[in-house]
Design a protein around this motif. Structure first.
Motif, PDB file in Angstrom:
ATOM      1  N   ALA A   2     -40.027  -3.398   1.706  1.00  0.00           N
ATOM      2  CA  ALA A   2     -38.590  -3.129   1.708  1.00  0.00           C
ATOM      3  C   ALA A   2     -38.286  -1.891   0.859  1.00  0.00           C
ATOM      4  O   ALA A   2     -39.065  -1.488  -0.005  1.00  0.00           O
ATOM      5  CB  ALA A   2     -37.836  -4.337   1.156  1.00  0.00           C
ATOM      6  N   HIS A   3     -37.134  -1.297   1.142  1.00  0.00           N
ATOM      7  CA  HIS A   3     -36.731  -0.074   0.452  1.00  0.00           C
ATOM      8  C   HIS A   3     -35.245  -0.156   0.135  1.00  0.00           C
ATOM      9  O   HIS A   3     -34.460  -0.734   0.888  1.00  0.00           O
ATOM     10  CB  HIS A   3     -37.004   1.144   1.333  1.00  0.00           C
ATOM     11  CG  HIS A   3     -36.641   2.437   0.684  1.00  0.00           C
ATOM     12  ND1 HIS A   3     -37.465   3.067  -0.219  1.00  0.00           N
ATOM     13  CD2 HIS A   3     -35.527   3.204   0.788  1.00  0.00           C
ATOM     14  CE1 HIS A   3     -36.876   4.176  -0.636  1.00  0.00           C
ATOM     15  NE2 HIS A   3     -35.697   4.281  -0.047  1.00  0.00           N
ATOM     16  N   VAL A   4     -34.840   0.434  -0.988  1.00  0.00           N
ATOM     17  CA  VAL A   4     -33.431   0.501  -1.346  1.00  0.00           C
ATOM     18  C   VAL A   4     -33.048   1.939  -1.654  1.00  0.00           C
ATOM     19  O   VAL A   4     -33.774   2.656  -2.344  1.00  0.00           O
ATOM     20  CB  VAL A   4     -33.092  -0.426  -2.542  1.00  0.00           C
ATOM     21  CG1 VAL A   4     -33.877  -0.047  -3.785  1.00  0.00           C
ATOM     22  CG2 VAL A   4     -31.596  -0.428  -2.828  1.00  0.00           C
ATOM     23  N   ASP A   5     -31.935   2.366  -1.089  1.00  0.00           N
ATOM     24  CA  ASP A   5     -31.328   3.636  -1.460  1.00  0.00           C
ATOM     25  C   ASP A   5     -30.278   3.327  -2.521  1.00  0.00           C
ATOM     26  O   ASP A   5     -29.368   2.519  -2.299  1.00  0.00           O
ATOM     27  CB  ASP A   5     -30.676   4.312  -0.251  1.00  0.00           C
ATOM     28  CG  ASP A   5     -31.692   4.943   0.677  1.00  0.00           C
ATOM     29  OD1 ASP A   5     -32.751   5.397   0.189  1.00  0.00           O
ATOM     30  OD2 ASP A   5     -31.447   4.977   1.894  1.00  0.00           O
ATOM     31  N   THR A  32     -39.455  -0.257  -2.813  1.00  0.00           N
ATOM     32  CA  THR A  32     -39.394   1.134  -3.249  1.00  0.00           C
ATOM     33  C   THR A  32     -37.932   1.565  -3.390  1.00  0.00           C
ATOM     34  O   THR A  32     -37.042   0.984  -2.759  1.00  0.00           O
ATOM     35  CB  THR A  32     -40.128   2.061  -2.266  1.00  0.00           C
ATOM     36  OG1 THR A  32     -39.590   1.859  -0.951  1.00  0.00           O
ATOM     37  CG2 THR A  32     -41.625   1.759  -2.254  1.00  0.00           C
ATOM     38  N   ILE A  33     -37.699   2.588  -4.214  1.00  0.00           N
ATOM     39  CA  ILE A  33     -36.339   3.047  -4.507  1.00  0.00           C
ATOM     40  C   ILE A  33     -36.246   4.553  -4.267  1.00  0.00           C
ATOM     41  O   ILE A  33     -37.122   5.307  -4.704  1.00  0.00           O
ATOM     42  CB  ILE A  33     -35.957   2.776  -5.982  1.00  0.00           C
ATOM     43  CG1 ILE A  33     -36.113   1.299  -6.337  1.00  0.00           C
ATOM     44  CG2 ILE A  33     -34.528   3.254  -6.270  1.00  0.00           C
ATOM     45  CD1 ILE A  33     -36.025   1.020  -7.837  1.00  0.00           C
ATOM     46  N   THR A  34     -35.187   4.972  -3.606  1.00  0.00           N
ATOM     47  CA  THR A  34     -34.823   6.385  -3.577  1.00  0.00           C
ATOM     48  C   THR A  34     -33.527   6.529  -4.359  1.00  0.00           C
ATOM     49  O   THR A  34     -32.534   5.863  -4.048  1.00  0.00           O
ATOM     50  CB  THR A  34     -34.620   6.914  -2.141  1.00  0.00           C
ATOM     51  OG1 THR A  34     -35.851   6.797  -1.419  1.00  0.00           O
ATOM     52  CG2 THR A  34     -34.203   8.377  -2.160  1.00  0.00           C
ATOM     53  N   ILE A 175     -28.229   0.088  -0.982  1.00  0.00           N
ATOM     54  CA  ILE A 175     -28.353  -0.229   0.447  1.00  0.00           C
ATOM     55  C   ILE A 175     -29.825  -0.452   0.782  1.00  0.00           C
ATOM     56  O   ILE A 175     -30.660   0.437   0.586  1.00  0.00           O
ATOM     57  CB  ILE A 175     -27.787   0.889   1.343  1.00  0.00           C
ATOM     58  CG1 ILE A 175     -26.314   1.163   1.004  1.00  0.00           C
ATOM     59  CG2 ILE A 175     -27.923   0.496   2.816  1.00  0.00           C
ATOM     60  CD1 ILE A 175     -25.668   2.227   1.877  1.00  0.00           C
ATOM     61  N   LEU A 176     -30.116  -1.643   1.282  1.00  0.00           N
ATOM     62  CA  LEU A 176     -31.480  -1.956   1.705  1.00  0.00           C
ATOM     63  C   LEU A 176     -31.746  -1.371   3.090  1.00  0.00           C
ATOM     64  O   LEU A 176     -30.812  -1.060   3.836  1.00  0.00           O
ATOM     65  CB  LEU A 176     -31.682  -3.473   1.737  1.00  0.00           C
ATOM     66  CG  LEU A 176     -31.696  -4.169   0.371  1.00  0.00           C
ATOM     67  CD1 LEU A 176     -31.710  -5.669   0.552  1.00  0.00           C
ATOM     68  CD2 LEU A 176     -32.882  -3.709  -0.457  1.00  0.00           C
ATOM     69  N   GLN A 180     -28.265  -4.155   4.499  1.00  0.00           N
ATOM     70  CA  GLN A 180     -27.505  -4.960   3.543  1.00  0.00           C
ATOM     71  C   GLN A 180     -27.051  -4.086   2.370  1.00  0.00           C
ATOM     72  O   GLN A 180     -27.834  -3.302   1.830  1.00  0.00           O
ATOM     73  CB  GLN A 180     -28.349  -6.118   3.030  1.00  0.00           C
ATOM     74  CG  GLN A 180     -28.575  -7.212   4.057  1.00  0.00           C
ATOM     75  CD  GLN A 180     -27.303  -7.991   4.372  1.00  0.00           C
ATOM     76  OE1 GLN A 180     -26.620  -8.469   3.478  1.00  0.00           O
ATOM     77  NE2 GLN A 180     -26.994  -8.129   5.655  1.00  0.00           N
ATOM     78  N   LYS A 181     -25.779  -4.248   1.985  1.00  0.00           N
ATOM     79  CA  LYS A 181     -25.173  -3.420   0.945  1.00  0.00           C
ATOM     80  C   LYS A 181     -24.743  -4.272  -0.241  1.00  0.00           C
ATOM     81  O   LYS A 181     -24.241  -5.394  -0.064  1.00  0.00           O
ATOM     82  CB  LYS A 181     -23.945  -2.684   1.504  1.00  0.00           C
ATOM     83  CG  LYS A 181     -24.262  -1.789   2.686  1.00  0.00           C
ATOM     84  CD  LYS A 181     -22.985  -1.216   3.296  1.00  0.00           C
ATOM     85  CE  LYS A 181     -23.294  -0.382   4.525  1.00  0.00           C
ATOM     86  NZ  LYS A 181     -22.064   0.153   5.151  1.00  0.00           N
TER      87      LYS A 181
END
Length: 199
Positions: A2-5, A32-34, A175-176, A180-181
């Motif tokens: 999974a990733h999150v902005d 991971t994160i951006t 935001i995933l 999902q927010k």
């Protein structure tokens, strides 16, 4: 994986009060994160919000009560009226963008260091010396404060457009990759529960 902005501004007391909980959650779940710093004052009028100085007195009265409560809850020092706020958020944001592109340090620690400098240490995060100090403390080359200016400016502007296009209206905002927010540092527990499959 999974990733999150993570959309935020280095001027936000709520982003400061998030501490490094996002990084802790991401570490537990292999996410991971951006990091996407943006111009929050430009975001507000485009998404139905208003800068703090333009908000109704009742909203500002609530903010004055809520921030100290949240700081106490988090066990974090908070200067409700920092000496250098608001200041120019761009230089520190550019440095964060440059550090993310360069790698080699702890980006979460850098972001929190900048936020802490503003909200707990009464430092002007627009000053090169403060930004350089934060970069060094997080394990990044201090020269990134200057070398990343052009690329940082372009990304900073594109982060704003990206945020508007994806429905971001405040900070911190997460935001995933499944859409999902989660808005606000007080929703990090919900983000954790969602990633655990409990929400």
């Amino acid at each position: 994986m999974a990733h999150v902005d993570y959309y935020f501004t280095v001027l936000s007391p709520y982003a400061y009060l998030a501490g490094q909980r996002l990084e802790d959650i991401a570490g537990r779940h292999g996410v991971t994160i951006t990091y996407k710093p943006l111009d929050i004052m430009a975001l507000f009028p485009r998404t139905g919000g208003a800068a703090p100085k333009d908000r109704h007195p009742s909203r500002m009265e609530y903010r004055a009560q809520e921030l100290p409560r949240q700081a106490k809850k988090a066990g974090m020092p908070l200067n409700f009226k920092p000496a250098h706020w608001p200041t120019n958020a761009a230089p520190a944001s550019y440095a964060i963008i440059a550090a993310q592109n360069a790698g080699g340090g702890d980006l979460g620690a850098l972001v929190h260091s900048v936020l802490r400098a503003c909200w707990a240490e009464d430092k002007d995060i627009a000053e090169d010396a403060v930004i350089t100090e934060c970069l060094k403390a997080a394990g990044f080359a201090p020269g990134l404060a200057m070398s990343g200016m052009l690329e940082g400016a372009e990304t900073y502007a594109s982060n704003l457009e990206d945020a508007v296009g994806r429905g971001v209206f405040g900070a911190p905002f997460y935001i995933l990759d499944d859409g999902q927010k989660f808005w606000g540092q007080d929703r990090l527990e919900d983000l954790d529960l969602y990633l655990s499959g409990k929400l």
